[in-house]
Design a protein around this motif. Structure first.
Motif, PDB file in Angstrom:
ATOM      1  N   LYS A 106       0.800  -1.228   0.000  1.00  0.00           N
ATOM      2  CA  LYS A 106       0.000   0.000   0.000  1.00  0.00           C
ATOM      3  C   LYS A 106       0.838   1.286   0.000  1.00  0.00           C
ATOM      4  O   LYS A 106       0.306   2.363   0.242  1.00  0.00           O
ATOM      5  CB  LYS A 106      -0.914   0.029   1.229  1.00  0.00           C
ATOM      6  N   VAL A 107       2.137   1.186  -0.259  1.00  0.00           N
ATOM      7  CA  VAL A 107       2.994   2.354  -0.063  1.00  0.00           C
ATOM      8  C   VAL A 107       2.646   3.506  -1.001  1.00  0.00           C
ATOM      9  O   VAL A 107       2.788   4.679  -0.632  1.00  0.00           O
ATOM     10  CB  VAL A 107       4.483   1.972  -0.209  1.00  0.00           C
ATOM     11  N   ILE A 108       2.179   3.227  -2.195  1.00  0.00           N
ATOM     12  CA  ILE A 108       1.834   4.319  -3.117  1.00  0.00           C
ATOM     13  C   ILE A 108       0.675   5.137  -2.549  1.00  0.00           C
ATOM     14  O   ILE A 108       0.665   6.373  -2.651  1.00  0.00           O
ATOM     15  CB  ILE A 108       1.511   3.763  -4.515  1.00  0.00           C
ATOM     16  N   GLU A 109      -0.283   4.461  -1.904  1.00  0.00           N
ATOM     17  CA  GLU A 109      -1.372   5.180  -1.248  1.00  0.00           C
ATOM     18  C   GLU A 109      -0.840   6.029  -0.093  1.00  0.00           C
ATOM     19  O   GLU A 109      -1.310   7.151   0.134  1.00  0.00           O
ATOM     20  CB  GLU A 109      -2.410   4.191  -0.725  1.00  0.00           C
ATOM     21  N   ALA A 110       0.112   5.484   0.650  1.00  0.00           N
ATOM     22  CA  ALA A 110       0.687   6.236   1.767  1.00  0.00           C
ATOM     23  C   ALA A 110       1.448   7.455   1.270  1.00  0.00           C
ATOM     24  O   ALA A 110       1.369   8.536   1.870  1.00  0.00           O
ATOM     25  CB  ALA A 110       1.608   5.328   2.582  1.00  0.00           C
ATOM     26  N   LEU A 111       2.180   7.307   0.174  1.00  0.00           N
ATOM     27  CA  LEU A 111       2.864   8.460  -0.417  1.00  0.00           C
ATOM     28  C   LEU A 111       1.858   9.513  -0.871  1.00  0.00           C
ATOM     29  O   LEU A 111       2.067  10.718  -0.667  1.00  0.00           O
ATOM     30  CB  LEU A 111       3.721   8.015  -1.604  1.00  0.00           C
ATOM     31  N   ALA A 112       0.775   9.056  -1.480  1.00  0.00           N
ATOM     32  CA  ALA A 112      -0.240   9.990  -1.960  1.00  0.00           C
ATOM     33  C   ALA A 112      -0.837  10.800  -0.818  1.00  0.00           C
ATOM     34  O   ALA A 112      -1.200  11.973  -1.001  1.00  0.00           O
ATOM     35  CB  ALA A 112      -1.329   9.239  -2.714  1.00  0.00           C
ATOM     36  N   ALA A 113      -0.940  10.196   0.366  1.00  0.00           N
ATOM     37  CA  ALA A 113      -1.457  10.922   1.526  1.00  0.00           C
ATOM     38  C   ALA A 113      -0.544  12.082   1.915  1.00  0.00           C
ATOM     39  O   ALA A 113      -0.981  13.019   2.584  1.00  0.00           O
ATOM     40  CB  ALA A 113      -1.620   9.973   2.707  1.00  0.00           C
ATOM     41  N   LEU A 114       0.713  12.021   1.488  1.00  0.00           N
ATOM     42  CA  LEU A 114       1.667  13.107   1.731  1.00  0.00           C
ATOM     43  C   LEU A 114       1.888  13.942   0.477  1.00  0.00           C
ATOM     44  O   LEU A 114       2.859  14.704   0.389  1.00  0.00           O
ATOM     45  CB  LEU A 114       3.009  12.527   2.207  1.00  0.00           C
ATOM     46  N   ASP A 115       0.991  13.791  -0.505  1.00  0.00           N
ATOM     47  CA  ASP A 115       1.075  14.522  -1.777  1.00  0.00           C
ATOM     48  C   ASP A 115       2.364  14.213  -2.522  1.00  0.00           C
ATOM     49  O   ASP A 115       2.963  15.095  -3.165  1.00  0.00           O
ATOM     50  CB  ASP A 115       0.948  16.034  -1.544  1.00  0.00           C
ATOM     51  N   LEU A 116       2.789  12.956  -2.464  1.00  0.00           N
ATOM     52  CA  LEU A 116       3.975  12.513  -3.174  1.00  0.00           C
ATOM     53  C   LEU A 116       3.614  11.390  -4.139  1.00  0.00           C
ATOM     54  O   LEU A 116       2.633  10.673  -3.949  1.00  0.00           O
ATOM     55  CB  LEU A 116       5.034  12.000  -2.196  1.00  0.00           C
ATOM     56  N   THR A 117       4.432  11.237  -5.171  1.00  0.00           N
ATOM     57  CA  THR A 117       4.293  10.141  -6.122  1.00  0.00           C
ATOM     58  C   THR A 117       5.601   9.358  -6.138  1.00  0.00           C
ATOM     59  O   THR A 117       6.634   9.843  -5.659  1.00  0.00           O
ATOM     60  CB  THR A 117       4.009  10.666  -7.535  1.00  0.00           C
TER      61      THR A 117
END
Length: 303
Positions: A106-117
């Motif tokens: 799920k790391v891509i979702e976690a990055l997205a929560a920080l406005d990162l890709t």
């Protein structure tokens, strides 16, 4: 408050206060201009035997009760570490990706929560080659997820997983680990940087060989003018038996005897120095400290 200046090998036992906030999938620690986020890759679902097979049943039962663990199995969290210093965006480990367990990756979702890709990640530092740490290198189309990043891994660890003999020597239960690791490392074999023990991976980040869980497992020591943190990977693999009985061999480790020596030494150093740690499978984001008890150690979350 800011972290006071401290090194992993320091001997002062004074406690450090950590400023942090928690958002979905992340726990955040700031050390001056350095920001460190713990990102949730989800969790694993494991049988008790994965950690407790061969250990005294009565003591294991008491430990499960003491820590409120379910008798039916374990659900350890998977915490990736993200460091940003204004220049570099560094991810420690890659998570499980789509091919290991449906509860992880799920790391891509976690990055997205920080406005990162994934494209924002400049460097990936790998602790070891087990699926929940490495298989996130590739997406479902076998393309690198973090295509813009520079990769680093311990030399010993890289050589182990790329050795064709490993699949036959690792044991039938983990043969798929070897196949999966070599397939993923092959994608970056021409560009990955192989680190030695004590080598500086990036300014302020030093690789520390912590063998046993795997032959070349690396922890990463982060030191800034405003504090320090140790990213321990699976050298300290849980918040219960690893702390209560660090010298007990664990079947989750590939070399249980060596892992126990490594784990005990690392816990003692962290308890003595007061330097915080971020553990891949420790609870609530994995950020905390090691405290000595009368019989062992205790994980204390930063809350």
């Amino acid at each position: 408050m800011q972290l006071s200046r401290r090194h992993f090998l320091a001997t002062s036992a004074a406690a450090l206060a950590l400023p942090y906030s928690r958002v979905w999938a992340a726990t955040t620690l700031t050390m001056g201009s350095v920001r460190i986020d713990s990102l949730s890759d989800g969790h694993l679902e494991l049988p008790l035997d994965f950690t407790f097979a061969g250990l005294p049943e009565a003591e294991v039962s008491a430990l499960l009760d003491r820590h409120g663990l379910a008798a039916g199995g374990l659900t350890p969290p998977c915490n990736l570490t993200l460091l940003r210093d204004g220049t570099n965006t560094v991810l420690f480990d890659l998570g499980s990706g789509p091919d290991f367990m449906p509860t992880a990756g799920k790391v891509i979702e976690a990055l997205a929560a920080l406005d990162l890709t994934p494209e924002d990640v400049t460097h990936v530092l790998i602790t070891h080659g087990h699926p929940d740490h490495l298989w996130g290198l590739l997406d479902e189309f076998d393309e690198p997820v973090f295509a813009e990043a520079d990769y680093m891994i311990g030399q010993v660890e890289f050589d182990y997983w790329m050795d064709p003999a490993t699949v036959d020597s690792i044991g039938e239960d983990r043969a798929s680990f070897a196949i999966g690791a070599s397939r993923r490392l092959e994608v970056i074999t021409d560009s990955v940087r192989k680190l030695a023990d004590g080598e500086e991976a990036l300014p302020g980040i030093t690789a520390r060989l912590t063998p046993g869980h795997t032959p070349g497992h690396m922890a990463y020591e982060i030191v800034s003018p405003d504090g320090a943190l140790m990213v321990v990977g699976d050298a300290i693999g849980n918040h219960h038996i690893a702390f209560d009985q660090p010298d007990w061999p664990s079947p989750s480790d590939q070399d249980p005897a060596t892992a126990a020596i490594t784990r005990t030494a690392l816990l003692e150093r962290l308890a003595t120095s007061g330097v915080p740690l971020l553990g891949f499978h420790l609870p609530h984001g994995g950020l905390g400290r090691v405290e000595k008890t009368d019989t062992g150690y205790r994980f204390t979350e930063e809350i």
